[in-house]
Design an enzyme around this catalytic site. Structure first.
Site, PDB file in Angstrom:
ATOM      1  CG  MET A  29      -1.960  -1.279   1.355  1.00 49.53           C
ATOM      2  SD  MET A  29      -3.308  -0.920   2.000  1.00 49.53           S
ATOM      3  CE  MET A  29      -3.005  -0.410   3.608  1.00 49.53           C
ATOM      4  N   GLY A  35      11.150  -2.688   5.707  1.00 51.62           N
ATOM      5  CA  GLY A  35      10.511  -3.911   5.466  1.00 51.62           C
ATOM      6  C   GLY A  35      10.313  -4.512   4.144  1.00 51.62           C
ATOM      7  CG  HIS A  36       7.107  -2.214   1.923  1.00 50.12           C
ATOM      8  ND1 HIS A  36       7.054  -0.860   2.911  1.00 50.12           N
ATOM      9  CD2 HIS A  36       5.908  -2.473   2.041  1.00 50.12           C
ATOM     10  CE1 HIS A  36       5.625  -0.968   3.182  1.00 50.12           C
ATOM     11  NE2 HIS A  36       5.053  -2.024   2.970  1.00 50.12           N
ATOM     12  N   GLY A 153       5.002  -9.902   3.857  1.00 49.54           N
ATOM     13  CA  GLY A 153       5.493 -10.031   5.295  1.00 49.54           C
ATOM     14  C   GLY A 153       5.092 -10.731   6.397  1.00 49.54           C
ATOM     15  CD  GLU A 154       7.478 -14.959   8.979  1.00 49.37           C
ATOM     16  OE1 GLU A 154       8.112 -14.568   9.927  1.00 49.37           O
ATOM     17  OE2 GLU A 154       8.000 -16.010   8.079  1.00 49.37           O
ATOM     18  CE  LYS A 155       4.235  -4.564  12.291  1.00 47.60           C
ATOM     19  NZ  LYS A 155       2.808  -4.143  11.708  1.00 47.60           N
ATOM     20  CD  GLN A 159      -2.018  -8.787   4.304  1.00 42.04           C
ATOM     21  OE1 GLN A 159      -2.910  -7.875   4.481  1.00 42.04           O
ATOM     22  NE2 GLN A 159      -0.984  -8.711   4.043  1.00 42.04           N
ATOM     23  CB  SER A 191       4.385  -0.810  10.886  1.00 41.36           C
ATOM     24  OG  SER A 191       3.040  -0.301  10.732  1.00 41.36           O
TER      25      SER A 191
HETATM   26  O1  PAF Z   1      -0.142  -5.803   3.457  1.00 43.55           O
HETATM   27  C1  PAF Z   1      -0.550  -4.819   2.900  1.00 43.55           C
HETATM   28  O2  PAF Z   1       0.031  -3.868   2.570  1.00 43.55           O
HETATM   29  C2  PAF Z   1      -1.954  -4.936   2.169  1.00 43.55           C
HETATM   30  O3  PAF Z   1      -2.857  -5.386   2.915  1.00 43.55           O
HETATM   31  C3  PAF Z   1      -2.261  -5.702   0.560  1.00 43.55           C
HETATM   32  C4  PAF Z   1      -1.520  -7.100   1.059  1.00 43.55           C
HETATM   33  C5  PAF Z   1      -0.954  -5.021  -0.039  1.00 43.55           C
HETATM   34  C6  PAF Z   1      -3.377  -5.699   0.220  1.00 43.55           C
HETATM   35  O4  PAF Z   1      -3.839  -4.308  -0.135  1.00 43.55           O
END
Ligand code: PAF
Length: 285
Positions: A29, A35-36, A153-155, A159, A191
């Site tokens: 997002m 992290g990304h 991510g495991e964060k 999800q 985060s």
């Molecule tokens: O983890 C996130 O940033 C969001 O939930 C995702 C997986 C990109 C879906 O919008």
């Protein structure tokens, strides 16, 4: 390269596939951080081409949540993606993803709804419908990009578990790769929502990792009774911490444990002022 339309992504990926190249997708997002970057690095290492999506998905925010103020930093995101070796950034508008007028109305959208057993607990308990929005957008991104691998991510461990379940149940031909949490030296898990924290709040926020590390230490010393493990948290909590949940659950099924084992994950969510933070840790690694 930055593109905004589904058509452009499809054309580019089609060309790569024609050349027999493997494709990795990192859905995000935006408001990218280290992290990304670690997710992108994993994809770049494993795949011939890497796509990241940058899309603040309106349908996964509940009423009253931070959809409007969620940080949007596309220029910086593109720079970071480029430095990580990403080949394509896909940043669609809500209209591109959901069509005009259909953006926030459940009545006009086909949703992918994960099983209630997986969503009625942890974050899903307070964020009703959140995982329906996540699974729906992730499915759409999978259909648009058609990657071979997707990195999460495991964060956001709940999800990740739900997405793995969805991919298995719906026979989606994509391998899901979970990547470890990246932490600041202090222990704070990275985060995008950390941007909402003042320096003082950030110090308070260390309570999450302190509780998790301490529970893991206790487990390593031989305490497996979940009630006893959870009770150790209370020495760290004060009136600035509004605890939402602290659970120890199976890392595949999300079943609640009474006796912890190596496949147990500790999940925590709490609010510092109005900022909701989550974190987790595996006991067995
Ligand atoms: O983890 C996130 O940033 C969001 O939930 C995702 C997986 C990109 C879906 O919008």
């Amino acid at each position: 390269m930055l593109v905004h339309t589904i058509k452009e992504v499809r054309e580019i990926v089609k060309e790569w596939k024609k050349q027999g190249l493997s494709v990795g997708l990192v859905p995000t997002m935006g408001a990218l951080h280290a992290g990304h970057k670690s997710l992108m690095a994993k994809s770049v290492e494993k795949c011939d081409r890497t796509v990241i999506s940058v899309f603040v998905n309106p349908i996964q925010f509940c009423p009253g949540e931070d959809l409007d103020k969620y940080p949007r930093t596309l220029d910086a995101d593109c720079e970071l993606a480029q430095s990580a070796g990403v080949d394509l950034v896909f940043a669609p508008s809500p209209k591109e993803m959901y069509g005009e007028g259909h953006i926030l109305s459940n009545d006009f959208l086909t949703y992918v709804i994960p099983p209630y057993f997986y969503t009625d607990k942890l974050c899903g308990k307070s964020r009703v419908g959140h995982f329906d929005g996540v699974c729906t957008v992730v499915n759409k991104l999978f259909n648009i990009v058609q990657p071979d691998f997707a990195f999460f991510g495991e964060k956001d461990a709940q999800q990740l578990i739900i997405i793995k379940k969805m991919v298995k149940d719906l026979n989606i031909p994509i391998e899901i790769i979970g990547c470890p949490i990246v932490r600041e030296e202090s222990g704070l898990a990275l985060s995008s929502r950390n941007k909402y924290l003042s320096e003082e709040d950030k110090k308070e926020a260390l309570v999450l990792s302190k509780i998790l590390f301490n529970i893991k230490n206790c487990y390593k010393k031989g305490i497996t009774d979940v009630k006893a493990l959870k009770e150790t948290a209370f020495t760290f909590l004060n009136e600035n911490h509004n605890l939402e949940y602290l659970d120890i659950r199976d890392n595949d099924t999300l079943d609640e444990k009474t006796v912890a084992d190596n496949n147990s994950r500790v999940f925590i969510a709490l609010k510092i002022k109005n900022v909701r933070l989550i974190d987790n840790i595996m006991l067995g690694s």
